[in-house]
Motif scaffolding. Structure first.
Motif, PDB file in Angstrom:
ATOM      1  N   ASP A   5       0.827  -1.208   0.000  1.00  0.00           N
ATOM      2  CA  ASP A   5       0.000   0.000   0.000  1.00  0.00           C
ATOM      3  C   ASP A   5       0.860   1.257   0.000  1.00  0.00           C
ATOM      4  O   ASP A   5       0.585   2.213  -0.717  1.00  0.00           O
ATOM      5  N   ASP A  45      -8.089  11.496  -6.451  1.00  0.00           N
ATOM      6  CA  ASP A  45      -9.204  10.655  -5.989  1.00  0.00           C
ATOM      7  C   ASP A  45      -8.707   9.262  -5.596  1.00  0.00           C
ATOM      8  O   ASP A  45      -9.142   8.711  -4.583  1.00  0.00           O
ATOM      9  N   LEU A  46      -7.789   8.699  -6.387  1.00  0.00           N
ATOM     10  CA  LEU A  46      -7.240   7.383  -6.056  1.00  0.00           C
ATOM     11  C   LEU A  46      -6.527   7.410  -4.708  1.00  0.00           C
ATOM     12  O   LEU A  46      -6.702   6.514  -3.882  1.00  0.00           O
ATOM     13  N   ASP A  48      -6.975   9.588  -2.264  1.00  0.00           N
ATOM     14  CA  ASP A  48      -7.972   9.808  -1.203  1.00  0.00           C
ATOM     15  C   ASP A  48      -8.699   8.524  -0.834  1.00  0.00           C
ATOM     16  O   ASP A  48      -8.897   8.233   0.345  1.00  0.00           O
ATOM     17  N   VAL A  49      -9.087   7.747  -1.828  1.00  0.00           N
ATOM     18  CA  VAL A  49      -9.801   6.492  -1.575  1.00  0.00           C
ATOM     19  C   VAL A  49      -8.904   5.517  -0.809  1.00  0.00           C
ATOM     20  O   VAL A  49      -9.345   4.888   0.159  1.00  0.00           O
ATOM     21  N   LYS A  50      -7.658   5.422  -1.225  1.00  0.00           N
ATOM     22  CA  LYS A  50      -6.735   4.492  -0.577  1.00  0.00           C
ATOM     23  C   LYS A  50      -6.460   4.918   0.865  1.00  0.00           C
ATOM     24  O   LYS A  50      -6.482   4.086   1.778  1.00  0.00           O
ATOM     25  N   ARG A  52      -8.368   6.855   2.782  1.00  0.00           N
ATOM     26  CA  ARG A  52      -9.608   6.715   3.543  1.00  0.00           C
ATOM     27  C   ARG A  52      -9.834   5.249   3.926  1.00  0.00           C
ATOM     28  O   ARG A  52     -10.214   4.942   5.060  1.00  0.00           O
ATOM     29  N   ALA A  53      -9.593   4.337   3.008  1.00  0.00           N
ATOM     30  CA  ALA A  53      -9.761   2.916   3.288  1.00  0.00           C
ATOM     31  C   ALA A  53      -8.787   2.471   4.375  1.00  0.00           C
ATOM     32  O   ALA A  53      -9.161   1.696   5.270  1.00  0.00           O
ATOM     33  N   TYR A  54      -7.568   2.972   4.327  1.00  0.00           N
ATOM     34  CA  TYR A  54      -6.588   2.625   5.358  1.00  0.00           C
ATOM     35  C   TYR A  54      -7.052   3.122   6.726  1.00  0.00           C
ATOM     36  O   TYR A  54      -7.001   2.393   7.713  1.00  0.00           O
ATOM     37  N   ASP A  56     -10.135   3.838   7.677  1.00  0.00           N
ATOM     38  CA  ASP A  56     -11.325   3.077   8.088  1.00  0.00           C
ATOM     39  C   ASP A  56     -10.930   1.706   8.630  1.00  0.00           C
ATOM     40  O   ASP A  56     -11.472   1.236   9.631  1.00  0.00           O
TER      41      ASP A  56
END
Length: 72
Positions: A5, A45-46, A48-50, A52-54, A56
């Protein structure tokens, strides 16, 4: 965050840096800049998504650990 990651995020950051350089290059056409700005938005965006997922996943893990410690 796994090593994979972290590497993925670093690679995205490297690509973002190169795209920004190209956008700022005076020889880049106006149309090219507009397209590259769209690419930058997509890359952001990619990331941010990664991220945010981390976060969460980390929060869920912490919640599960706290719950496990409180249960008899």
């Amino acid at each position: 965050m796994t090593e994979r990651d972290a590497g993925y995020l670093q690679a995205l950051a490297d690509v973002q840096g190169e795209v920004r350089k190209t956008v700022q290059d005076p020889s880049t056409s106006r149309e090219g800049r507009l397209e590259l700005l769209g690419v930058l938005s997509f890359l952001s965006d990619l990331v941010d998504v990664k991220v945010r997922a981390y976060h969460d996943e980390a929060a869920a893990s912490t919640f599960a650990e706290d719950r496990w410690e409180r249960e008899p």
